[in-house]
Design an enzyme around this catalytic site. Structure first.
Site, short mmCIF file in Angstrom:
data_model
loop_
_atom_site.label_atom_id
_atom_site.label_comp_id
_atom_site.label_asym_id
_atom_site.label_seq_id
_atom_site.Cartn_x
_atom_site.Cartn_y
_atom_site.Cartn_z
N SER A 1 0.67 -1.11 -0.01
CA SER A 1 0.10 -0.12 0.00
C SER A 1 0.96 1.25 -0.09
O SER A 1 0.32 2.36 -0.55
CB SER A 1 -1.02 0.05 1.07
N HIS B 1 -5.15 -3.49 -2.86
CA HIS B 1 -5.07 -2.47 -3.94
C HIS B 1 -4.70 -3.23 -5.33
O HIS B 1 -4.10 -2.52 -6.21
CB HIS B 1 -3.79 -1.52 -3.62
N LYS C 1 -12.05 0.24 -2.42
CA LYS C 1 -11.19 0.72 -3.18
C LYS C 1 -11.79 0.93 -4.38
O LYS C 1 -12.58 1.46 -4.95
CB LYS C 1 -9.83 0.30 -2.86
#
Ligand code: WAQ
Ligand code: MG
Length: 631
Positions: free
Chosen positions: A422, A450, A481
């Site tokens: 991250s 991610h 996300k």
């Protein structure tokens, strides 16, 4: 104003059960008498059969006001450690033989009063050694709001303040005789009131008090008179010891954060999150969103959230195992399992909770966890909470992992890694990691927070990135996300998912997610599968932006939406972020403790909807700000 001294002593079958004393105004006498009688007649130790109440007027001129000693606390790991602190305080006062005094405190016969110990002659000065010296005629000038029960701290501070102000007094040491009260204290004019905890083990009814006196400085008779007869009101007694100290301590820590340029505050957005946001009254280019595909702002996703709320309600009304599981949750779990090529999936309320729940379910005290040194905080916290032995291996270094695996004596456990790190934006070596897991019989777990929607030809994540040549046993991901909603999930074989639904405490003990979040995520998945060109656009933006930065002379390499621009110094990073902010570009500086000290960075995060014009303008601004800061 005429004041009155009131003393109450209550006993039952000649055994003392309660005592108290006050110095109060005439107007408060009646109420106080009632309170004290009430205390004596409803005491935990029994109902008093003898109550002695003594009420005496106090002449104005007789009353002395004293300022309460300042209070501080010393909390130690053990009783012996507390006595070490006491010993060093006594030594600072030039007490020659502190151990004799400490011995006396810990082993003196029970007394109603205190020992008066003279350091000039090493003799005890109290006439009646069975009873000791009893300090009386004292109170706090502002009574505590709740007079119905004994407040050890306030009463002790009043007494200690009077004792410390006695002529010739060096110090006082005290252990409570209340078996449940392990905090005692050291007090002196010079050091103030130092709370020492623990000074004894819970359950012990041993208490004691020693007044440490120096007869070369003052007359013992005058001191005893002061202790026993002088009427004293103590000003400034705090309401409680701890909340006060916690406030001071917390204020001190916040100040430290500010000084180290590590203090953070919340930034408020006045618009939805997209490639541009309104904040601080400005419209800004946002290079810091996790909504990598801009789906949080996509009309069809928002519509789906609204529709889900209208159909299924605002909240889910229960935990998943009780009444909170809606058909909608099941639909999303099937869709996620399909998307990640696994048998099953389980939703969690956040990614953090997914990691916490899964790691603590799969690893316990009898297991080992191998964890990448750059793993996200939610993985680290899960590892710690699990109680497993934690072995941290060098960042994405499979030979270090292999070496550490060879050294382990454990037969069960987990290898866990971020898929996309991250703070650095690099990608885990999944082929090697899963091969090592197989070789050593450990489960492998990968956090795709991610990765989902970002890597792999169609955004399916790390397995697709490696062309499905390998897959972790446990795939963790988030809806928050690229999928533009909120929540976390685990994808795995049915057997693992069934186990998690029973064992993952963050799953079991949370209310099921609200329908709007689930509806949005379902729609996002649909959009993503129907429009893989969004992912290609994002990946194009990543290559384009890195090239622009390189042209500005800035190191930038990433295959993911996270592009770190390492600055190093915390305040330099903050200054650059501010410079960009002034040009309406929002890229936050990331500092310790999120990254190591001295590794502060700008962390750019790209979206599929950023335009080339926006990205090249941002890269130029970053280049200029970095160059300026290096000057
Ligand atoms: N005068 C002299 N000595 C006394 C008195 C008095 N009025 N009252 C008690 N003592 C002696 C007696 O030997 C007791 O056994 C011993 O002191 C302890 O008395 O910051 O509760 O009333 O939280 O049990 C400390 C609070 C509480 C620490 C002390 O003392 C904190 C306490 P206790
Ligand atoms: Mg007591």
């Amino acid at each position: 104003m005429t004041m009155y001294s009131i003393k109450m002593r209550a006993s039952k079958q000649d055994r003392h059960i309660s005592g108290a004393e006050k110095i109060i105004s005439a107007a408060a006498v009646t109420e106080t008498v009632t309170q004290l009688a009430d205390r004596a007649l409803h005491h935990a130790l029994g109902q008093a059969d003898f109550v002695n109440l003594k009420i005496e007027a106090v002449d104005d001129g007789e009353l002395r006001h004293l300022q309460a000693l300042p209070v501080r606390s010393s909390f130690a790991a053990s009783v012996e450690d507390s006595f070490t602190v006491m010993r060093s305080l006594l030594l600072q006062l030039q007490v020659e033989d502190p151990d004799t005094l400490i011995e006396l405190l810990r082993h003196a016969k029970p007394m109603r009063g205190a020992v008066l110990y003279d350091v000039a002659t090493n003799k005890r000065l109290e006439l009646d050694q069975e009873r000791g010296i009893r300090v009386t005629y004292m109170d706090a000038s502002q009574s505590s709001s709740d007079g119905s029960c004994k407040d050890h701290f306030r009463e002790a501070l009043v007494l200690a303040t009077k004792v410390a102000n006695t002529p010739g007094m060096l110090a006082e040491i005290c252990i409570s005789d209340d078996p449940d009260y392990v905090t005692g204290y050291f007090a002196s004019k010079q050091h103030g009131y130092v709370r020492l905890s623990p000074l004894k083990n819970a359950g012990s009814s041993h208490g004691g008090r020693i007044f440490i006196f120096d007869s070369s400085k003052a007359d013992p008779q005058a001191a005893i008179y002061f202790l026993e007869k002088q009427k004293v009101l103590v000003d400034g007694i705090p309401a409680a010891a701890e909340p006060q100290n916690m406030r001071v301590e917390i204020a001190r820590q916040l100040q430290q954060l500010r000084q180290a340029k590590l203090h953070r505050s919340l930034r408020t957005m006045d618009s939805q999150q997209s490639s541009h946001v309104t904040t601080g009254g400005k419209n800004m280019l946002l290079l810091a969103s996790n909504s990598y595909l801009d789906l949080a702002a996509a009309p069809q996703v928002k519509e789906a959230a609204a529709k889900a709320a209208l159909t299924w309600g605002a909240g889910s009304g229960g935990s998943r195992l009780t009444t909170g599981t809606l058909r909608l949750h099941e639909q999303l779990e099937s869709a996620l399992a399909r998307f990640k090529h696994t048998e099953a999936a389980l939703l969690f309320n956040t990614g953090y909770m997914a990691n916490l729940g899964a790691i603590t379910a799969f690893a316990g005290k009898d297991s080992v966890i191998f964890s990448d040194e750059y793993n996200h905080a939610s993985i680290i916290d899960g590892c710690r909470l699990s109680g497993a032995k934690i072995v941290v291996y060098k960042h994405n270094d499979m030979s270090d992992l292999a070496k550490k695996l060879r050294q382990t004596t454990f037969h069960k456990g987990l290898i866990v890694s971020d898929a996309v790190f991250s703070m650095d934006g690099d990608i885990a070596d999944l082929p090697q990691l899963t091969a090592l897991g197989k070789r050593y019989g450990l489960l492998t777990m990968i956090d795709e927070a991610h990765a989902t929607g970002v890597i792999g030809a169609t955004g399916k994540g790390i397995a697709e990135y490696y062309n499905y040549s390998c897959q972790a046993d446990i795939t963790m991901g988030t809806l928050s996300k690229a999928l533009g909603s909120e929540g976390g999930f685990i994808c795995a074989d049915k057997i693992f998912i069934d186990y998690l639904a029973n064992k993952a405490r963050s799953f079991v003990f949370s209310t099921a997610q609200c329908p709007a979040a689930i509806g949005a995520a379902l729609e996002s998945l649909k959009v993503l599968e129907a429009q893989p060109e969004m992912v290609r656009h994002l990946q194009h933006n990543i290559r384009f932006f890195c090239r622009c930065l390189q042209q500005e002379g800035i190191e930038a390499h990433s295959e993911t939406a996270i592009i770190p621009i390492v600055i190093g110094d915390e305040s330099a990073a903050l200054n650059i972020a501010q410079e960009l902010y002034d040009q309406d570009i929002l890229i936050p500086a990331i500092r310790y403790p999120t990254v190591a000290k001295g590794a502060a960075r700008l962390r750019a995060a790209l979206m599929s909807t950023h335009t080339e014009a926006e990205l090249s303008r941002a890269a130029a601004a970053i280049g200029a700000a970095v160059a300026k800061s290096r000057k």
